[in-house]
Design an enzyme around this catalytic site. Structure first.
Site, PDB file in Angstrom:
ATOM      1  N   HIS A 126     -49.134 -25.327  50.927  1.00 17.52           N
ATOM      2  CA  HIS A 126     -48.485 -26.620  50.613  1.00 17.52           C
ATOM      3  C   HIS A 126     -49.510 -27.633  50.083  1.00 17.52           C
ATOM      4  O   HIS A 126     -49.315 -28.847  50.217  1.00 17.52           O
ATOM      5  CB  HIS A 126     -47.780 -27.224  51.844  1.00 17.52           C
ATOM      6  CG  HIS A 126     -46.950 -26.244  52.607  1.00 17.52           C
ATOM      7  ND1 HIS A 126     -45.617 -26.053  52.365  1.00 17.52           N
ATOM      8  CD2 HIS A 126     -47.284 -25.381  53.594  1.00 17.52           C
ATOM      9  CE1 HIS A 126     -45.147 -25.111  53.180  1.00 17.52           C
ATOM     10  NE2 HIS A 126     -46.146 -24.680  53.922  1.00 17.52           N
ATOM     11  N   SER A 183     -63.257 -38.076  26.571  1.00 16.10           N
ATOM     12  CA  SER A 183     -62.238 -39.049  26.194  1.00 16.10           C
ATOM     13  C   SER A 183     -62.840 -39.982  25.156  1.00 16.10           C
ATOM     14  O   SER A 183     -64.020 -40.318  25.224  1.00 16.10           O
ATOM     15  CB  SER A 183     -61.815 -39.831  27.439  1.00 16.10           C
ATOM     16  OG  SER A 183     -61.309 -41.100  27.069  1.00 16.10           O
ATOM     17  N   GLU A 216     -55.585 -27.077  31.157  1.00 13.44           N
ATOM     18  CA  GLU A 216     -54.291 -27.760  30.980  1.00 13.44           C
ATOM     19  C   GLU A 216     -53.480 -27.127  29.856  1.00 13.44           C
ATOM     20  O   GLU A 216     -52.270 -26.923  29.969  1.00 13.44           O
ATOM     21  CB  GLU A 216     -54.518 -29.238  30.672  1.00 13.44           C
ATOM     22  CG  GLU A 216     -55.116 -29.998  31.834  1.00 13.44           C
ATOM     23  CD  GLU A 216     -55.553 -31.389  31.393  1.00 13.44           C
ATOM     24  OE1 GLU A 216     -54.786 -32.320  31.604  1.00 13.44           O
ATOM     25  OE2 GLU A 216     -56.654 -31.516  30.826  1.00 13.44           O
TER      26      GLU A 216
END
Ligand code: ARG
Length: 465
Positions: free
Chosen positions: A157, A278, A291
């Site tokens: 979890h 970035s 990703e």
């Protein structure tokens, strides 16, 4: 000769919008090699059973080989009016060698021709995927072997649960990619069946020898029902399903890497060469490869749904809807191959931060189960022991302490069975190494799993699927 090989019964020219709409050349030109190989084998078979002469066959074969060279050197001209790769090659052959070219299509239809081409293409792709997955699994084994002493929190979890070896996590992915390999090998059995000779749908009146064509093309058997041969694409659906399951595994390892490489976790560092920055925030190092892999799994699931939907409710036998199969098939194969390749390159350069991992094991009560197990070894039933350890956790939580930070007299308030040997049981190393049950996280188990995996990979190298 008329404009199109099929326009004998037509009185109007095809509308230009129809030509563009029905054309698939932009997509299926990738099948040129398999189309030419299939045509050469068909031609040899026709000569072998004397439907055409040896001389005609050699003229056709050298013509096809020349076309292959032209396609590969970029000289070949494509034209929407010729619909697909099969008609392009056929038309060009006729232009190059004249009327004899028109004999190539004897006892064959584009319906069985395209079925053959996609089976040959997929067979090659599946081999590529299987060997790519072997490389990836080898990279996982090597990384696991390098870090068998790295202990990290295991999660359920996404909450800290019990300590595990980092290598145990990696080997979990090894198992998933092993099953993916097995699934690919299995689906290959149903891809690797030769449909040519089914003709348009009903078979052919010519005395062809389908087994001979199959032998030339390296197929172990031929399809049994001509209608089924030109109708079904279940082998593509099955391939994309296998690819989709493999992409689920990629999406999960990607998600783990995204989490583990975050500032908050800091268990691993992705290699600079496999991360991006970035344009506005100078401090950023983003896990874009992970990703994107996670995102690309969605594409492959989409390919599967597209393929299922294209095939659903089609009447027997060939229907033009099926031309739409290739986009999904190519996309699934390309996407999966790209993910396999990038992960196999990235994994060897992953940096493991063993100290951070270990430190993370010292908070969050990962040793609560072991405290309960300790009581069980002293004779207490597990459910009672669980409740005792639970009370100890609540007590420690209130005081802002971990279980191993409680004093022996504090611990003893929960059971008189505790004595000072409990502290050893609560250390991460002891928790790891007492989990010796088969498949558990002890170092001995993981070392044997790595050894076995290495043997399997070495055995596979000698295999020829
Ligand atoms: N381009 C077609 C496809 O990919 C080839 C078969 C066309 N057959 C036909 N009868 N129109 O499915």
């Amino acid at each position: 000769m008329s404009d199109k090989p099929w326009d004998g019964r037509f009185s109007q020219k095809t509308d230009v919008t129809v030509e563009a709409f029905t054309s698939s050349i932009d997509v299926d030109k990738r099948l040129y090699l398999h189309d030419i190989e299939g045509s050469i084998a068909h031609c040899r078979m026709l000569a072998n059973v004397s439907i055409i002469t040896d001389k005609e066959a050699s003229l056709i074969i050298s013509g096809l080989e020349k076309i292959k060279k032209d396609i590969e050197s970029g000289k070949f001209k494509y034209d929407d009016r010729l619909e697909d790769i099969h008609m392009h090659i056929e038309a060009r052959l006729a232009k190059d060698i004249g009327k004899v070219a028109l004999k190539l299509h004897t006892a064959r239809s584009r319906n069985d021709q395209v079925a053959l081409d996609v089976r040959m293409y997929l067979r090659d792709e599946v081999h590529k995927i299987i060997s790519g997955l072997a490389g990836l699994r080898k990279a996982i084994i090597d990384l696991s072997e390098k870090h068998t002493d790295a202990i990290m929190p295991g999660y359920t979890h996404l909450q800290k649960a019990q300590p595990v070896l980092f290598s145990h996590c990696l080997m979990a992915y090894y198992e998933m990619f092993l099953r993916d390999t097995e699934r690919m090998r299995d689906c290959l059995k149903r891809i690797n069946i030769m449909p040519l000779g089914s003709a348009a749908l009903a078979g052919t009146t010519y005395p062809i020898d389908r087994d001979y064509t199959a032998k030339l093309l390296g197929f172990p058997k031929v399809t049994a029902n001509s209608l089924d041969s030109v109708s079904d694409r279940d082998f593509i659906i099955e391939f994309i399903s296998c690819a989709a399951i493999c992409m689920v595994h990629f999406s999960r390892i990607s998600e783990d890497f995204v989490i583990w490489s975050s500032y908050e976790f800091g268990f691993i560092e992705l290699p600079d060469a496999f991360a991006t920055g970035s344009s506005i925030m100078p401090q950023k190092k983003n896990p874009d490869v992970c990703e994107l892999t996670r995102g690309k799994s969605g594409r492959v699931f989409g390919d599967l749904i597209a393929m299922l939907t294209i095939m659903k409710s089609l009447p027997l036998s060939y229907n033009r809807d099926m031309q739409e199969d290739k986009t999904a098939m190519f996309d699934a194969a390309d996407t999966l191959n790209a993910c396999i390749a990038i992960y196999a390159r990235m994994l060897p350069n992953l940096k493991i931060k063993k100290d951070v991992m270990l430190k993370a094991c010292s908070s969050g009560y990962l040793n609560a189960t072991d405290m309960a197990d300790y009581l069980v070894t002293k004779g207490m039933p597990f459910r009672e022991a669980h409740s005792c350890a639970g009370k100890a956790v609540a007590f420690a939580l209130k005081r802002g302490k971990e279980l191993h930070e409680l004093s022996l007299s504090e611990i003893k308030t929960f059971s008189h069975l505790f004595s000072d040997d409990v502290y050893e049981v609560l250390t991460p190393a002891s928790m790891i190494n007492r989990r010796k049950s088969f498949g558990g996280t002890s170092q001995g188990n993981i070392l044997s799993a790595i050894k076995k995996a290495k043997k399997d990979i070495a055995k596979e190298k000698g295999r020829n699927d």
